[in-house]
Design an enzyme around this catalytic site. Structure first.
Site, short mmCIF file in Angstrom:
data_model
loop_
_atom_site.label_atom_id
_atom_site.label_comp_id
_atom_site.label_asym_id
_atom_site.label_seq_id
_atom_site.Cartn_x
_atom_site.Cartn_y
_atom_site.Cartn_z
CB SER A 338 43.21 31.35 50.16
OG SER A 338 42.96 30.25 51.01
CB CYS A 339 39.52 34.36 52.52
SG CYS A 339 40.19 35.95 52.16
CG ASP A 340 38.66 27.72 51.97
OD1 ASP A 340 38.59 27.00 53.00
OD2 ASP A 340 37.93 27.57 50.98
CG ASN A 377 40.99 34.19 47.97
OD1 ASN A 377 41.14 33.95 49.17
ND2 ASN A 377 40.23 35.16 47.56
#
Ligand SMILES: *Cc1c(COP(=O)(O)O)cnc(C)c1O
Length: 387
Positions: A338-340, A377
């Site tokens: 994910s982008c987190d 996401n």
């Protein structure tokens, strides 16, 4: 296509060779779309039959939250295990399997009205509690049910502590037993939870001492208990050896034998120990990067879609697929897809270098992985496959 994996001796110490062998065989013959979770049925069976076998008059209730996959539950049903649940969702799955209510207990001290109503109509009769409010709810919905009070006990030495959220001290526990009795419930026993992945055998000793003290106080005041629920907490191997279930149970059994009445009934609620070390998550390497001094691997399972417990300090063992003869090992930071920025699974992991698209196996990942997962996401939750 035959795949080649870099399997070390240490891996065989984490999961049995038979589980690894089955996993690799499965991966050789299947067209693979990751991620998924393989569960070795034989291992689950072996653990299920072993747990409780060293404790007299004991019954095992699998903590469904560890992995509520319906095929796993069906399998455990055949092995005659009981089930420990907390919610209408968990009860619904058990009802699909037509599990008898006598084989279901609920040890979450704070339960919703919705769940209690459903439990009442299904016929569940054993509930834990640690507040007068819970008694008031139970009296209205399931009058005369059996209740066992949750004591707070130390969680030091467990890798996933729970104690501050639930449990009361001796005096309050005694008052609660009386309160339940006054309201017409059947105060039948005591429970505690030493913390999940508990590798400290003294936690059980301290907990049993405390339970014994409460048992005596209750007896003096004419409340005769008969149930001791020792919760869950049995550990599994992730990266290193841990105290065995057999050792814990022999210790627990001798303490119970010495200190409690001989006709006591013991309930055990293992979750992690039943399915954890039977599970292998199969993931793919989706990318690599060098950022400053750090080498990063990005895989298709991360903190949000399966490896939530890594945030609390659980460290996993990995087996990587290697095409080249890359015996050379490096230190890696392993992250999810994910982008987190929170989605980092582990740092300073020593592994040989895989290529993008290679498989990465995560050992001992059968418990508290898919049951925690979200599709944050847009990344899919690994499906569970029994092998
Ligand atoms: C989660 C839980 C368990 C299972 O714990 P494990 O550490 O997975 O064995 C048992 N009992 C209760 C009340 C729980 O909340």
């Amino acid at each position: 296509m035959l795949r080649s994996f870099k399997v070390d001796k240490v891996h065989a110490n984490i999961v049995p060779e038979s589980t690894l062998f089955k996993t690799l065989k499965y991966l050789d013959k299947k067209k693979i779309e990751t991620p998924f979770l393989l569960i070795d049925k034989e291992k689950v069976k072996e653990k299920s039959l072993m747990i409780g076998s060293h404790i007299m008059n004991s019954k095992v209730f699998y903590a469904v939250k560890a992995n509520p996959d319906i095929e796993i539950l069906r399998f455990l049903d055949k092995l005659k295990l009981g089930f420990e649940i907390s919610s209408e969702g968990e009860l619904e799955v058990l009802s699909k399997l037509r599990i008898k209510p006598e084989r279901i207990i609920s040890s979450n001290p704070v339960k919703s009205l919705k769940f209690l109503k459903m439990a009442a109509s299904y016929g569940v009769k054993f509930f834990s509690y640690d507040s007068p409010e819970e008694v008031d709810k139970l009296v209205k919905i399931i009058p005369r049910c059996n209740v066992y009070v949750r004591l707070s006990v130390p969680n030091e030495g467990s890798e996933w502590p729970l104690s501050k959220k639930f449990g009361v001290e001796l005096e309050d526990a005694l008052s609660l037993l009386f309160y339940a009795k006054d309201k017409g419930l059947n105060p039948s026993g005591i429970t505690f939870h030493v913390g999940s992945q508990c590798t400290n055998i003294y936690n059980w000793n301290i907990a049993l001492d405390k339970a014994r003290a409460l048992w005596d106080l209750a007896e003096k005041k004419k409340i005769r208990l008969k149930l001791l629920n020792i919760g869950g907490g049995y550990p599994i191997r992730y990266t290193k050896n841990v105290i065995t279930v057999e050792t814990i149970e022999k210790n627990v059994n001798s303490l119970i034998y010495d200190r409690f009445p001989k006709d006591i009934e013991v309930h055990i609620e293992p979750g992690r120990a039943v399915v954890g070390d039977a599970g292998v998550l199969v993931t793919s390497l989706i990318g690599k990067a060098k950022r400053g001094d750090e080498d990063w691997l990005y895989i298709d399972v991360g903190v949000f879609n399966g490896l939530m417990e890594s945030v609390g300090g659980i460290k996993y063992s990995y087996i990587v697929e290697c095409n080249k003869q890359s015996k050379h090992k490096k230190l890696w930071t392993i992250a999810g897809p994910s982008c987190d920025s929170f989605d980092v699974i582990d740092r300073n992991v020593t592994l040989p270098e895989p290529d993008v698209n290679n498989l990465i196996l995560i050992l001992s990942s059968g418990a508290y992985t898919v049951s925690y997962a979200s599709e944050f996401n847009g990344f899919s939750i690994p499906k569970t496959i029994l092998i």
